[in-house]
Design a protein around this motif. Sequence first.
Motif, PDB file in Angstrom:
ATOM      1  N   MET A 327       0.833  -1.201   0.000  1.00  0.00           N
ATOM      2  CA  MET A 327       0.000   0.000   0.000  1.00  0.00           C
ATOM      3  C   MET A 327       0.870   1.255   0.000  1.00  0.00           C
ATOM      4  SD  MET A 327      -2.859  -1.086   2.803  1.00  0.00           S
ATOM      5  CE  MET A 327      -4.537  -0.652   2.371  1.00  0.00           C
ATOM      6  N   VAL A 328       1.927   1.225   0.811  1.00  0.00           N
ATOM      7  CA  VAL A 328       2.819   2.383   0.888  1.00  0.00           C
ATOM      8  C   VAL A 328       3.354   2.727  -0.499  1.00  0.00           C
ATOM      9  CG1 VAL A 328       5.064   3.177   1.730  1.00  0.00           C
ATOM     10  CG2 VAL A 328       3.481   2.063   3.295  1.00  0.00           C
ATOM     11  N   GLU A 329       3.749   1.691  -1.241  1.00  0.00           N
ATOM     12  CA  GLU A 329       4.273   1.938  -2.586  1.00  0.00           C
ATOM     13  C   GLU A 329       3.240   2.687  -3.426  1.00  0.00           C
ATOM     14  OE1 GLU A 329       7.321   1.451  -3.326  1.00  0.00           O
ATOM     15  OE2 GLU A 329       7.674   0.449  -1.399  1.00  0.00           O
ATOM     16  N   GLN A 330       1.978   2.259  -3.304  1.00  0.00           N
ATOM     17  CA  GLN A 330       0.940   2.896  -4.124  1.00  0.00           C
ATOM     18  C   GLN A 330       0.691   4.325  -3.690  1.00  0.00           C
ATOM     19  OE1 GLN A 330      -2.504   0.888  -5.329  1.00  0.00           O
ATOM     20  NE2 GLN A 330      -1.522  -1.104  -5.587  1.00  0.00           N
ATOM     21  N   VAL A 331       0.681   4.565  -2.389  1.00  0.00           N
ATOM     22  CA  VAL A 331       0.456   5.922  -1.900  1.00  0.00           C
ATOM     23  C   VAL A 331       1.586   6.834  -2.378  1.00  0.00           C
ATOM     24  CG1 VAL A 331       0.297   7.381   0.150  1.00  0.00           C
ATOM     25  CG2 VAL A 331      -0.854   5.171   0.118  1.00  0.00           C
TER      26      VAL A 331
END
Lengths: 404, 377
Positions: A327-331
């Motif tokens: 998720m962090v990567e996407q954010v």
Amino acid sequence: MSEEGKKLYVKIHATEDMKKLMTDYYIQAKTAPGTEKKICWITSGGPVEFLIAMDVIPVYPENHGAMCGASRTSVQLAEVAEEMGFSRDLCSYARLDIGQAVTGGGPIGGLPRPDFLLCCNNICGTVLKWYEHVSRYYDVPMFFFDTPFIHKETKEHALEYVRKQCVDLIEFLEKQTGKEFSEEKFAEVALKSVEAVDLWKRVLSTAEHKPSPLTCFDAFIHMAPIVTLRGTQQVVDYYRLLLAEMEERIEKGISAVPDERFRLVWDNIPIWYEMRNLGNLFASRGACLVADTYTSAWAVDIRVDEPLKSMADAYTKVYLNISIDLMVEQVISLIERFDADGLVMHSNRSCKPYSLGQYDIARMVTERTGKPVAIIEADMTDSRAYSEAQVRERIEAFLESLES
Amino acid sequence: MEIDSKIHEIKDDPYKPAKEWKERTWGKVVGYFCSYAPEEIIYASGALPVRIIGRNKAATLSGAHLQNYCCSLARTSLDMALEGDFDFLDGTVFVHTCDTMQRLSDIWRLNAGAGAHFDVVLPTFLGGKNAYEYLRSELSSFKKSFENEFGKISDDDLRRSIDVYNRNRQLLEELYSLRIDRPEVLSSEKLYMIVTSSSLMEKNEHNKLLESLLSELKASSSSGDSGGGKSVARIFGIGSVMEEWDFLRILKEAGGTFVDDDFCNGRRYFDGLIQQTDDPIEGIARRISERAICPCKHTNTYARADDILERVMDSRAEGVIFFQFKFCEPHAFDYVALKEALDKASIPSMLIEIEQGSVSLEQLRTRIEAFIETIRG
Ligand code: SF4
Ligand code: SF4
């Protein structure tokens, strides 16, 4: 507030078309019982293309939940479920839906009764418990589409499992509708779905432009067709119209928020009953929410040459079905792509899969991008769990910190 | 009773037996969260699996990672990890159950994990051929990644491990049936300490303790430690983890006892034996599919209520206590359907919702006394 607010919004003309599209859809759904048209309640992350291809009307309790939230009828409906013994700590979409089934309340006088259910757990485990109840309440069959969670990598045997369920789902639908599944028709629907998703992605991408022609508050409203009816021609037509309007805005230099000074990313489901006020609050400070993790969740990739295989992949990899690190990567990629100055996270009491982990995501995002994060505590439709003063204060302090 | 000293040990420090075992044997200890964890595979490697069950103390450090609307089991367990209580572990195994556990796994791995971290993404669906095949593949894939960290596991290792686990399950089953007939031989406080200790210490040792306990209980014709002239009120318990020892003491003082349950450190822990077949993984997968189901899993919409109602009847329970953690979605949803089924069968029930570390015992006492009075008429 509202007077001041009105001036802050530049009206999107396509909104009228969307309203008509959604109204027609709900009229069709609500008049279906008694005809040969079948109704299937489906979870927001579910593979709707199969239903469209089988000429089944999909009904989305979550979309309806958003409507109830926005029209501020949700609390009253949730209370009905609470009377029945459902804890106030449960997801408020589930509670209000259980309530509306009993009373037929809410802005459209309740949802039409389902003939069967399609429950996909790629967004949460809550939907399973909720749909089990709905299945018992209406005494209708449920197809459970099980999409294994992705912690680190996608495992081949997990995808294989999902692919096989596509085949089972087809069989289930054939049995429920008494119709034969047509691969041709399905390919057609998949094609349109891909086209609509592509157009939707392009609509969202227009916000990369500075100043942005749209805010995520617009996106929350205009996402309804892509969630509910992708795979149909009307949705393709609609997003063409919306895209044209956004492109025209860019050409003419019209920005969604006058004097855009800050660009922010939003995380989690909107606070439906408070969206307008929040939108105004941000706009009044020249802050535009240029992207969010919620509406881009429907930007799934389906490949037409291998629809089943790519659908299994796409439906397994949605935002809520992946680990915090992914998720962090996407954010971060949203922050970079949209050149945002910070992140606003709605810690949503209703939705554990979306909210638990946000504190860690916030920390990692700031560590890696240097951008500040504001976390506001609320609930997407249960306004009893909302403190307006506290949230305003939090946002104002955050915006002030951006100034310096 | 020999078992007494052991179980009192775990009341003060649940991980003392495991730590002592580690010191003695130089073996590896692996923590896990859920009763669906394939413990047999861990044990077969020579490592000792121990269950993580949170604790009875208000959460603090975990507040930087988990919102206060998260269940206390997750919060207090994370607290312990952040304080270093689990530093003695060589790895942790998370099994896919609820949304909270799923996120806790990531948070644990990123902030607190000692040693290796494993996610066993079991299917949520436990019916049908596809789900079963996936379950088997996932167990094999877990075994492989576990072997990479903890050394090769042969099929014979697995079979031996399964034998030890089957024996433990048989003995616990025997203990339960004995108590269904004569609940007064053992208080439920002790019962759950015994079942919980099974997941905290070396299985073979636990088997020995159980064997001697059972022969003692069978030999004694007198009523045990529940005492009192009146017969005890027979209660069936439903919930996740039952480790609120003070609550069990109050239940006993109020004249009640659990005769059977659907707790995950109760019957859901030991239900079902594993068939020894050519492929041991196959046997493990079958048991997982067929054992008493948790509300996080699905077979069909009515299965759990039907199964529980049958067991309530079989145990001749006079009432049911739902004992749930606040903010626990799977149990809170099922509560409504289960309560309805019980109401229809005219079985009285009560709901207790707690948060670890903030339980008001006096309030509980009043409510339990009142409940027992009602079922006693
Ligand atoms: S809001 Fe969250 S918990 Fe509720 S249905 Fe949606 S994803 Fe599930
Ligand atoms: S099942 Fe309930 S008690 Fe257990 S971790 Fe999930 S939410 Fe917490």
